[in-house]
Design an enzyme around this catalytic site. Structure first.
Site, short mmCIF file in Angstrom:
data_model
loop_
_atom_site.label_atom_id
_atom_site.label_comp_id
_atom_site.label_asym_id
_atom_site.label_seq_id
_atom_site.Cartn_x
_atom_site.Cartn_y
_atom_site.Cartn_z
N PRO A 23 0.84 -1.21 0.00
CA PRO A 23 0.00 0.00 0.00
C PRO A 23 0.87 1.26 0.00
O PRO A 23 1.84 1.33 0.75
CB PRO A 23 -0.79 -0.11 1.31
CG PRO A 23 -0.65 -1.52 1.76
CD PRO A 23 0.65 -2.00 1.23
N CYS A 25 0.28 5.49 0.02
CA CYS A 25 -0.62 6.63 0.05
C CYS A 25 -0.37 7.56 -1.13
O CYS A 25 0.78 7.87 -1.45
CB CYS A 25 -0.45 7.39 1.37
SG CYS A 25 -1.02 6.49 2.81
N GLN A 100 -6.12 -1.99 2.23
CA GLN A 100 -5.65 -1.77 3.60
C GLN A 100 -6.57 -0.77 4.28
O GLN A 100 -6.70 0.37 3.83
CB GLN A 100 -4.21 -1.24 3.59
CG GLN A 100 -3.62 -1.10 4.99
CD GLN A 100 -2.26 -0.43 4.97
OE1 GLN A 100 -2.16 0.78 4.75
NE2 GLN A 100 -1.21 -1.20 5.20
N TYR A 182 0.28 4.89 13.34
CA TYR A 182 -1.12 5.24 13.25
C TYR A 182 -1.90 4.60 14.41
O TYR A 182 -1.32 3.98 15.29
CB TYR A 182 -1.66 4.87 11.86
CG TYR A 182 -0.93 5.62 10.77
CD1 TYR A 182 -0.83 7.01 10.81
CD2 TYR A 182 -0.27 4.96 9.74
CE1 TYR A 182 -0.13 7.72 9.83
CE2 TYR A 182 0.43 5.66 8.76
CZ TYR A 182 0.50 7.04 8.82
OH TYR A 182 1.20 7.72 7.87
N LEU A 301 13.30 -1.69 1.40
CA LEU A 301 14.48 -1.60 0.55
C LEU A 301 14.84 -2.95 -0.07
O LEU A 301 16.00 -3.35 -0.12
CB LEU A 301 15.67 -1.02 1.33
CG LEU A 301 15.53 0.45 1.73
CD1 LEU A 301 16.78 0.94 2.45
CD2 LEU A 301 15.25 1.34 0.51
#
Length: 367
Positions: A23, A25, A100, A182, A301
């Site tokens: 996911p 944003c 998600q 979050y 990464l």
């Protein structure tokens, strides 16, 4: 034969390879509603040849958005907008698409990253944020409002309602966002959760609300819909959430029927000190892979095909997820297949693109 391009099952959902698009944003929604940008963005990634595409963190209520332009799924309007995008993607690609579901907690009401990412005041288009405790993320932020029992129930019901909408739209799986500082991560970490009720203090209490939300989502959708979770394995900060606590959470999730665990890290505090490097989060995934029977997704990464192949072949994780790397190279799975001697699916319109020396690289959908 490449391990990365072997099929894998997540609670009955079969993926043709072990490459996941994580996911990401986009900060491009209209009051929570998906826009043409999402059609372009997700349509592009749907043609990548990856095994699974997970839609960005999608807020379950308006106050749960990171920014005013975050994607949401809390109303008929937001459901219809996202449905339009999903229908277009499905018309042209068979890739499994998950979503998600998220709530930003005290990290809500901020500007998009390219606008500085700072908190927006309530009088300037922002809103009062909520959290486990009245502790701001940054010293310059306004303190959030600590959720009371009614607030906890409202948020839990919002997650369940969004899960119902996601199932109605036909998403193949749901991922619960409990990472990156979050709301659900805020409950887990002792740095952000200073409650003195049954939702704070001990590890068992701090895990209680995230587990209740997971249970609410699991109960809201049929058994055939996999429900996974994304976690931050460590806060990278003294006295914070760490890998041992993550392992304890993973065992609780396994007992509750989690389909997988997607292992990231950080995001809870500006004081974090991250030792970043190629595959720097893979050891976290490897530990959870050893200690549970949950399918594990490694991320962080992972940029090279042989790096991803080694992670899966050695048993460090079951799948690997790419984020920024696949934005940079939306055909990463094709290129990985070429390097590893495997094949990837592609739409008929793109089959002519494979070089003459790699004529067996791409195969049409349905084969």
């Amino acid at each position: 034969m490449s391990h990365l391009f072997q099929p894998v099952s997540l609670d009955g959902l079969t993926l043709e390879n072990r490459i996941v698009i994580a996911p990401m944003c986009q900060y491009s929604a209209d009051e929570g509603a998906a826009t043409d940008w999402h059609l372009i963005h997700l349509g592009n990634l749907a043609l990548s040849g990856a095994g699974l595409l997970i839609v960005e963190a999608t807020a379950v209520e308006p106050e749960g958005r990171i920014s005013p332009a975050d994607l949401g799924l809390w109303s008929d309007r937001t459901e219809e907008a996202l449905g339009r995008v999903l229908r277009a993607v499905r018309k042209w690609s068979p890739i499994p698409v998950a979503i998600q579901l998220a709530h930003a907690g005290r990290k809500a009401s901020t500007r998009a990253p390219w606008e500085g990412g700072k908190q927006i005041a309530a009088g300037d288009g922002g809103w009062r944020t909520v959290a486990p405790s009245a502790l701001p993320f940054a010293a310059t932020d306004n303190a959030p409002m600590a959720l009371d029992r009614a607030g906890l129930q409202r948020v839990k019901e919002a997650f369940a309602a969004s899960a119902v909408r996601a199932h109605r739209l036909g998403f193949c799986a749901i991922e619960l966002h409990a990472a990156h500082g979050y709301l659900l991560h805020e409950f887990l970490s002792p740095l952000s959760n200073r409650r003195d009720d049954s939702y704070g203090g001990s590890l068992e209490n701090r895990m209680r609300f995230p587990l209740e939300v997971f249970e609410a989502i699991r109960a809201a959708v049929p058994a055939g819909i996999p429900v996974g979770i994304r976690v931050s394995a460590t806060d990278w900060a003294e006295g914070g959430w760490d890998l041992d606590q993550t392992a304890a959470l993973a065992h609780k999730l396994e007992e509750r029927g989690a389909a997988y665990i997607h292992v990231s890290s950080g995001g809870l505090t500006p004081a974090q000190k991250i030792a970043a490097g190629p595959g720097y989060q893979v050891p976290f995934a490897e530990r959870l892979k050893r200690e549970t029977k949950l399918p594990v997704i490694a991320v962080g990464l992972i940029t090279e095909a042989r790096q991803a192949e080694e992670i899966v072949a050695s048993g460090k994780a079951d799948l690997v997820a790419l984020a920024r790397g696949v934005l940079y190279d939306p055909r990463w799975p094709w290129h990985a297949a070429a390097e590893l001697g495997a094949q990837a699916h592609a739409p008929n319109q793109y089959l002519r693109s494979q070089p003459p020396t790699l004529k067996a690289l791409l195969k049409p959908y349905g084969t």
